[in-house]
Enzyme design. Structure first.
Site, PDB file in Angstrom:
ATOM      1  N   THR A 102      -6.026   2.735  -5.255  1.00  0.00           N
ATOM      2  CA  THR A 102      -6.113   1.378  -5.188  1.00  0.00           C
ATOM      3  C   THR A 102      -6.700   0.692  -6.361  1.00  0.00           C
ATOM      4  O   THR A 102      -6.183  -0.335  -6.959  1.00  0.00           O
ATOM      5  CB  THR A 102      -6.228   0.743  -3.684  1.00  0.00           C
ATOM      6  OG1 THR A 102      -5.534   1.447  -2.740  1.00  0.00           O
ATOM      7  CG2 THR A 102      -6.323  -0.629  -3.581  1.00  0.00           C
ATOM      8  N   GLU A 141       0.852  -1.187  -0.064  1.00  0.00           N
ATOM      9  CA  GLU A 141       0.043  -0.191  -0.118  1.00  0.00           C
ATOM     10  C   GLU A 141       0.821   1.317  -0.091  1.00  0.00           C
ATOM     11  O   GLU A 141       1.693   1.406   1.012  1.00  0.00           O
ATOM     12  CB  GLU A 141      -0.889   0.051   1.160  1.00  0.00           C
ATOM     13  CG  GLU A 141      -1.768   1.144   1.197  1.00  0.00           C
ATOM     14  CD  GLU A 141      -2.823   1.534   0.074  1.00  0.00           C
ATOM     15  OE1 GLU A 141      -3.231   0.627  -0.411  1.00  0.00           O
ATOM     16  OE2 GLU A 141      -2.830   2.444  -0.446  1.00  0.00           O
ATOM     17  N   ASP A 176       1.153   0.234  -5.190  1.00  0.00           N
ATOM     18  CA  ASP A 176       0.004   0.608  -5.943  1.00  0.00           C
ATOM     19  C   ASP A 176       0.016   2.041  -6.436  1.00  0.00           C
ATOM     20  O   ASP A 176      -0.163   2.258  -7.458  1.00  0.00           O
ATOM     21  CB  ASP A 176      -1.283   0.381  -5.147  1.00  0.00           C
ATOM     22  CG  ASP A 176      -1.502   1.172  -3.845  1.00  0.00           C
ATOM     23  OD1 ASP A 176      -0.508   1.563  -3.247  1.00  0.00           O
ATOM     24  OD2 ASP A 176      -2.795   1.146  -3.430  1.00  0.00           O
ATOM     25  N   HIS A 177       0.590   3.064  -5.483  1.00  0.00           N
ATOM     26  CA  HIS A 177       0.433   4.378  -5.980  1.00  0.00           C
ATOM     27  C   HIS A 177       1.517   5.218  -4.924  1.00  0.00           C
ATOM     28  O   HIS A 177       1.703   4.709  -4.054  1.00  0.00           O
ATOM     29  CB  HIS A 177      -0.745   5.070  -6.174  1.00  0.00           C
ATOM     30  CG  HIS A 177      -1.808   4.754  -4.907  1.00  0.00           C
ATOM     31  ND1 HIS A 177      -1.467   5.296  -3.454  1.00  0.00           N
ATOM     32  CD2 HIS A 177      -2.598   3.757  -4.660  1.00  0.00           C
ATOM     33  CE1 HIS A 177      -2.358   4.974  -2.849  1.00  0.00           C
ATOM     34  NE2 HIS A 177      -3.285   3.921  -3.292  1.00  0.00           N
ATOM     35  N   HIS A 234      -0.866   3.406   4.847  1.00  0.00           N
ATOM     36  CA  HIS A 234      -1.681   4.301   4.088  1.00  0.00           C
ATOM     37  C   HIS A 234      -1.678   5.678   4.841  1.00  0.00           C
ATOM     38  O   HIS A 234      -1.908   5.825   6.049  1.00  0.00           O
ATOM     39  CB  HIS A 234      -3.205   3.543   4.249  1.00  0.00           C
ATOM     40  CG  HIS A 234      -4.196   4.190   3.332  1.00  0.00           C
ATOM     41  ND1 HIS A 234      -4.855   5.324   3.512  1.00  0.00           N
ATOM     42  CD2 HIS A 234      -4.642   3.779   2.020  1.00  0.00           C
ATOM     43  CE1 HIS A 234      -5.678   5.551   2.489  1.00  0.00           C
ATOM     44  NE2 HIS A 234      -5.547   4.764   1.740  1.00  0.00           N
TER      45      HIS A 234
HETATM   46  C1  GP9 Z   1      -9.093   0.286   1.448  1.00  0.00           C
HETATM   47  C2  GP9 Z   1      -7.748   0.261   0.402  1.00  0.00           C
HETATM   48  C3  GP9 Z   1      -7.349   1.938   0.395  1.00  0.00           C
HETATM   49  O1  GP9 Z   1      -9.668  -0.916   1.238  1.00  0.00           O
HETATM   50  O2  GP9 Z   1      -7.797  -0.725  -0.417  1.00  0.00           O
HETATM   51  O3  GP9 Z   1      -7.689   2.243  -1.116  1.00  0.00           O
HETATM   52  P1  GP9 Z   1      -6.880   3.709  -1.556  1.00  0.00           P
HETATM   53  O4  GP9 Z   1      -7.339   4.751  -0.238  1.00  0.00           O
HETATM   54  O5  GP9 Z   1      -5.555   3.474  -1.343  1.00  0.00           O
HETATM   55  O6  GP9 Z   1      -7.323   3.977  -2.904  1.00  0.00           O
HETATM   56 MN    MN Z   2      -3.764   2.277  -2.055  1.00  0.00          MN
END
Ligand code: GP9
Ligand code: MN
Length: 735
Positions: free
Chosen positions: A305, A261, A480-481, A421
């Site tokens: 995500t 993440e 992911d980003h 996150h």
């Molecule tokens: C939530 C998680 C976060 O289930 O995958 O998503 P994001 O905020 O990174 O798009």
């Molecule tokens: Mn994410």
């Protein structure tokens, strides 16, 4: 009867009095349903207030329509409108019980794919008491019919009716304003149906859902199989051959896709306060059997995500706005990695410590052919097990093992981490490295949560080694980003040890890790430029699956024909030669702006731009027109979503059954002895006395915990409210 009571009761005999009573009763039952039937994850007084308020505005406006009519008609119209609103509430109570999600207009409109076999299960999920939601409507009708409440036949003054409508609209504006303040981009980013209901109410959700579905079905209806021809023609020209040296080198192995993440490439080998932030990931990155890419970019837009997941597993881009997974995940035809692999004998499963409905995973994963989806309800929950959106990574990885070990091999397992996150908060007991000192509070915790993720990964890897899974698996890691958005320029400059950062630097800052580890493959750091769109063709190459014939927009990073122009979702791009950000072109070798370009340079940039624009728009056409319904790859069987269920009890039963049919799971290979004891974690939350019972908790524990999904969804909203103040700044950032 006391006088004041008499006069209050008497008011019911006026149109306004009856209207008020109807509105209040509708509000009351909706509010009770919010509290008892749905898991909305309301946290904090602001969200509580919004929830309390949100049934009023639409009820006033809708029931108020009746007030524009004359005589008795206005009463019966009011009852009809009340009945309709109530039926929507009723339908959602039932639907939610089965699917933990609200009914979408798509579900109602389509009898086929998206309906999830609702009819079949309806009788099983309905409770007699559900009909109580109609009690007030029936009561009001009876009171009118038996003249206990007298109908006021006088016309209701137009200006009063208009005033009430205006009050309803004004209340709606208040609701919307407060909601946007608490959770920005609520309507544009389409996170989760639960959010729309929590903030704007069930009626508004109905309108929103119908609008979305209408919009989607219009483009869908316009699309035809001939649109597919241009896509196929493009792919024929642009898809790349495999790399013979790598082709099939990981064939037959299990596949782990580990979603890191918000993890950026700059963290690899990065030192903070003289210490490596992510020592285990660094070691993994440099391992001689790991293929690591150091010019790999995320390509997400608002869907964050979910965009990454869409690209990684479909090789289709996310959309310019909103989330493709949310908007099209339930209804579109997909030919995603899990479906392709499960038809080739893999067991496919996704693991994630958040509620199932976020990013519409519960539906999209069915369309993508995931056999199993283990989400928050499958994990034991305690108040200190979660942070932000859900389970802490160390606990998540550890508690995933009891399901992982039951999957027949070979499997394809995706584990989506969560702790690293935004806003990067971590409880003291889990902090093992000092915060950075940029002075930007959003940025400074990032190294701490990244370190935590690194440790969680280390524990998981050492389990894999002990359980014998490390050698027979291909382990794919990706970020992911971005974790630090472009709104934090000064802090970014400081982290990178620069005075200032240019737009070119910021584009480079969008690099995320992409690593593939498998025993027996030639590793090393590969400098090829690429992005998330290219991951799947690369993975397929190693698994010995030819990607030609599938509608995938990326190309194999290992192929000689791979195109190194990396598209950002807004149409900008980077490449080994030129990078275009906004209207400026940069020399990628020096990072300098190119001001006086030669005709030849201009021509090259133009060609690259063309390529980028074409691939983005064709990919959008595939998703928005649902074009894959017109094309089935050779040997591929179209996914039928009604074959899938992610309900806890069904899944646990299915896992039991599958052990008997296919004796290749880790559990079967250990003659039914769980491998959970091989898992070592230093997670402080698990070290207290009852942690032993946690680790030995059997599957039945988790089925009990399905009702605990509240707590995890609470956690998700918790993070929202805590991030709200700056989330608008965060989400408005772009590449
Ligand atoms: C939530 C998680 C976060 O289930 O995958 O998503 P994001 O905020 O990174 O798009
Ligand atoms: Mn994410």
């Amino acid at each position: 009867m006391p006088k004041f009571l008499k006069s209050t009761v008497g008011k019911v005999n006026t149109t306004f009095g009856f209207f008020t009573l109807t509105v209040v009763l509708f509000w009351l039952k909706t509010y009770i349903a919010y509290k008892t039937e749905f898991t909305l994850g309301v946290k904090g007084p602001v969200q509580e207030f919004i929830l309390f308020l949100n049934p009023f505005p639409t009820a006033i406006v809708l029931l108020g329509i009746a007030l524009y009519f004359r005589g008795r008609l206005k009463y019966w119209l009011m009852m009809i409108i009340d009945f309709l609103q109530t039926s929507w509430l009723f339908a959602n109570i039932l639907y939610y019980r089965e699917f933990s999600d609200f009914m979408s207009a798509g579900v109602i409109k389509s009898s086929g794919a998206a309906s999830n076999n609702l009819g079949k299960s309806l009788t099983q999920i309905i409770h007699g008491t559900d009909f109580l939601v109609y009690a007030d409507v029936i009561l009001l009708i009876l009171l009118l019919a038996f003249k206990v409440i007298r109908i006021d036949p006088r016309p209701f003054k137009l200006r009063y009716a208009a005033t009430l409508t205006m009050i309803g609209v004004a209340l709606f504006a208040v609701d919307l304003g407060m909601s946007e303040h608490d959770r920005s981009d609520l309507l544009t980013r389409t996170f989760d149906n639960n959010y729309i209901v929590k903030y704007l109410g069930l009626n508004t959700y109905a309108g929103y859902s119908f609008y979305q579905t209408e919009k989607e079905s219009a483009t869908r209806a316009k699309a035809s199989s001939s649109d597919m021809k241009s896509v196929l023609a493009y792919l024929k020209k642009n898809q790349a051959d495999e790399n013979v040296q790598y082709f099939g080198k990981a064939k037959g192995k299990n596949v782990f896709i580990i979603h890191l993440e918000s993890f950026q490439q700059f963290l690899i080998d990065y030192k903070s306060d003289g210490k490596e932030v992510t020592p285990t990931l660094n070691k993994f990155y440099h391992d001689s059997s790991t293929l690591s890419f150091d010019n790999f970019y995320h390509q997400v837009a608002q869907g964050k995500t979910s965009d990454a997941e869409m690209m990684m597993e479909n090789s289709l881009f996310g959309l310019p706005t909103g989330s493709a997974m949310t908007q099209y995940g339930s209804s579109n035809t997909f030919q995603a990695a899990p479906a392709i692999l499960s038809q080739k004998g893999y067991t496919t499963a996704a693991f994630h410590g958040d509620v199932a409905s976020f990013w519409n995973r519960d539906n999209a994963y069915k369309s993508w052919g995931y056999n199993y989806f283990f989400y928050s309800s499958y994990y034991k929950e305690k108040s200190d097990y979660s942070i932000g959106y859900g389970l802490k990574d160390k606990i998540f990885f550890k508690d995933s093992v009891k399901y992982l070990e039951q999957l027949p091999q070979p499997f394809y397992a995706k584990l989506i981490t969560l702790t690293n996150h935004y806003p990067y908060t971590l409880d003291k007991q889990n902090q093992t490295i000092a915060k950075t000192k940029t002075g930007d509070s959003t940025v400074d915790g990032y190294v701490q949560t990244a370190r935590y993720l690194d440790q969680a990964f280390a524990e998981f890897i050492s389990y894999l080694k002990k359980a014998g899974l490390y050698k027979n698996s291909m382990i794919v890691l990706y970020g992911d980003h971005y974790g630090i958005s472009n709104n934090h320029r000064p802090a970014i400059a400081e982290l990178l040890g620069k005075k200032t950062v240019t737009n070119y630097d910021l584009a480079q800052f969008q690099k995320v890790p992409f690593m593939i580890h498998a025993d027996g493959i030639k590793g090393g750091v590969n400098h090829t430029y690429g992005g998330e769109i290219d991951a799947l063709p690369t993975i397929f190459d190693l698994l010995g699956i030819k990607n030609k014939g599938y509608i995938q927009f990326g190309t194999d990073l290992l192929s000689k024909q791979h195109n190194q122009t990396v598209a950002f979702r807004n149409g900008d791009f980077v490449s080994p030669t030129y990078s275009k950000i906004g209207s400026t072109v940069y020399d990628s070798k020096t990072g300098e702006k190119l001001t006086d370009m030669t005709a030849e340079q201009k021509q090259s940039v133009k060609q690259m731009q063309n390529h980028v624009t074409t691939e983005l728009s064709l990919s959008d056409r595939v998703i928005q027109g649902d074009l894959l319904r017109f094309y089935t790859p050779k040997g591929f069987k179209k996914v039928d979503v009604s074959d899938y269920s992610y309900k806890v009890n069904k899944t646990l039963q299915s896992l039991k059954d599958v052990q008997k049919q296919k004796k290749t799971s880790v559990l079967s290979k250990r003659d039914g002895k769980s491998s959970e004891s091989l898992y070592k974690t230093d997670a402080p939350e698990l070290s207290d006395s009852d942690s032993n019972s946690d680790s030995s908790s059997s599957s039945s524990d988790s089925s009990d915990s399905s009702s605990n999904s509240d707590s995890s969804s609470d956690a998700s909203s918790n993070s929202d409210s805590s991030t709200s103040s700056s989330s608008s700044a965060e989400s408005s950032s772009s590449n």
